[in-house]
Write an enzyme that holds these catalytic residues in place. Structure first.
Site, short mmCIF file in Angstrom:
data_model
loop_
_atom_site.label_atom_id
_atom_site.label_comp_id
_atom_site.label_asym_id
_atom_site.label_seq_id
_atom_site.Cartn_x
_atom_site.Cartn_y
_atom_site.Cartn_z
N LYS A 78 -3.22 5.74 9.13
CA LYS A 78 -4.34 5.81 8.20
C LYS A 78 -5.32 6.83 8.73
O LYS A 78 -6.03 6.59 9.72
CB LYS A 78 -4.99 4.43 8.06
CG LYS A 78 -5.92 4.32 6.87
CD LYS A 78 -6.21 2.85 6.54
CE LYS A 78 -6.98 2.71 5.23
NZ LYS A 78 -8.37 3.18 5.34
N ARG A 112 0.88 -1.17 0.00
CA ARG A 112 0.00 0.00 0.00
C ARG A 112 0.91 1.21 0.00
O ARG A 112 1.79 1.33 0.86
CB ARG A 112 -0.87 0.00 1.26
CG ARG A 112 -1.91 1.11 1.28
CD ARG A 112 -2.63 1.20 2.61
NE ARG A 112 -1.75 1.78 3.62
CZ ARG A 112 -2.08 1.96 4.90
NH1 ARG A 112 -3.25 1.53 5.34
NH2 ARG A 112 -1.25 2.51 5.76
N SER A 132 -11.85 -4.82 3.74
CA SER A 132 -12.03 -4.11 5.01
C SER A 132 -13.45 -3.55 5.07
O SER A 132 -13.72 -2.50 4.48
CB SER A 132 -11.03 -2.95 5.12
OG SER A 132 -9.72 -3.45 5.14
#
Lengths: 211, 208
Positions: free
Chosen positions: B139, B41, B110
């Site tokens: 995040k 990511r 998610s």
């Protein structure tokens, strides 16, 4: 590749700050009635779900209009999922060969280029056409002057794949660009901000085909 | 190794690494230390950079038998021959990602609501990332921390293996497994550790 398969009037959008994704599909459909034969879905950095929704909406509005090819920019996965006719890639996107592998031989794959070397490279990599710019001064890139019509002639001598001119294209300058050897033009603002996108697309189309 | 086993110590990368080379070398160190899965990511990186990182990570994961997952980008997963993708609610839907990836690849998801979770399970998701278990800095849009008791409830409701994610420090890992998770996803605790390899070794000590 048969040149006739490559669209000649590309609509680029929605362009951040010019149109919302919601209004883009409607404008694109109107422009397609006027002769736009490539609609690009360009939402840099947007989540995949959002890009897919817009691509699907454009496809739905086009309905049975098979003259128009949808180009998803950068997101080759979305292009594959919505069965877009093509994908358009930038210099920092996935390489053309990887996109080709995912989309198959029939998909049209375009590549943005900014110089002769980039255009030659795109051709070697298997791109079906290049979007070359920016040709004229444009609000999208206020700090960089346009490269001019002469530059298009230079490019079209250097590569055999079709060159689509982009950047500050207005109705009046379509003729000179085509005379310089461009196969077509890509337009953003000029169509997106038009009160009658169909009429503007028609006038551009006429100039492309006049030569 | 079963998927559940490979999900046990799951590292998520971050664009804060600064360069492809740095990101890959952090992951290599963490894999040496005992990380069993790596998710690429790197928000805001160009697709070229992502693809380069993906191909390098693919090779690094192959050497150690580590699961290699790409966040969000099905095209980059396919181009790098990753083991699968991890999707969020704003990404491509699980069902359409499956169409492109085929039955052999791993899809993680998610969920943000029970409905999200059920839809993903019906669409054939292989595992869920549930969180944030604790507060997180890596995040920004992760929402409020669940805490362990709520996390355990969500694990019970799920029909596929769950990994816990979000603000999990090495010392928390055991408690997340005790709450029912098959694995623990770490970002900061390993990726931004001074010594990622040592941090991964500590994680193995916590959850062998």
């Amino acid at each position: 590749m048969n040149r006739e398969r490559i669209p000649r009037l590309h609509l680029i959008g929605p362009l951040n700050g010019v149109l919302t994704p919601d209004s883009y599909a409607a404008v694109a459909a109107r422009a397609a009635e006027g002769g736009v034969d490539a609609i690009h879905v360009r939402l840099p950095g947007a989540p995949g779900g959002e890009i897919m929704r817009l691509a699907e909406e454009v496809m739905a509005r086009l309905g049975s209009n098979v003259r128009v090819t949808l180009f998803v920019n950068d997101r080759v996965d979305v292009a594959a999922l919505v069965s877009a006719g093509g994908a358009h890639l930038g210099e920092r996107s996935l390489p053309v060969a990887q996109a080709r592998r995912l989309l198959g031989v029939d998909a049209l794959i375009g590549r943005s280029v900014h110089d002769v070397r980039g255009a030659a490279q795109a051709q070697d990599d298997g791109a079906d056409f290049v979007l070359a710019g920016h040709v004229f001064d444009t609000d999208s890139k206020p700090d960089q002057p346009g490269k001019g019509v002469h530059w298009i002639s230079e490019l079209t001598r250097a590569v055999s794949i079709p060159v689509i001119a982009i950047g500050g294209i207005s109705v009046e300058c379509v003729g000179p660009v085509i005379q310089a050897g461009a196969w077509g033009v890509a337009v953003g603002r000029e169509l997106l901000t038009a009160s009658d996108p169909k009429a503007v697309a028609e006038s551009i189309r006429i100039r492309i085909e006049q030569k | 190794m079963t998927l559940e086993r490979r999900l046990r110590r799951y590292l998520v990368t971050d664009s804060g690494a600064g360069s492809v080379e740095r990101l890959v070398s952090i992951c290599e160190e963490a894999i040496q230390g005992g990380i069993t899965a790596v998710q690429l990511r790197a928000k805001d990186w160009s697709d070229r950079e992502l693809l380069r990182a993906a191909c390098d990570l693919r090779a690094a994961c192959d050497r150690a038998g580590t699961l290699f997952i790409v966040n969000d980008r099905v095209d980059i997963a396919l181009a790098s021959n990753a083991d699968g993708v991890h999707l969020g609610v704003d990404d491509l839907p699980v069902g359409v990602a499956r169409e492109l990836l085929g039955p052999g690849k791993v899809i993680g998801y998610s969920p943000e609501t029970p409905d999200d979770r059920i839809a993903a399970e019906e669409a054939g998701v292989d595992y869920l990332g549930v969180g944030p278990v604790f507060g997180t800095q890596t995040k920004g849009d992760a929402g409020e921390a669940l805490r362990l008791d709520r996390f355990a409830e969500l694990v019970t409701q799920s029909n596929v293996p769950v990994i816990g994610i979000g603000g999990i420090a090495i010392d928390d890992a055991r408690s997340v497994i005790k709450a029912g998770a098959v694995g623990v996803a770490v970002v900061g605790a390993v990726f931004f550790a001074k010594e990622p390899r040592a941090a991964a070794i500590e994680l193995v000590a916590q959850i062998p």
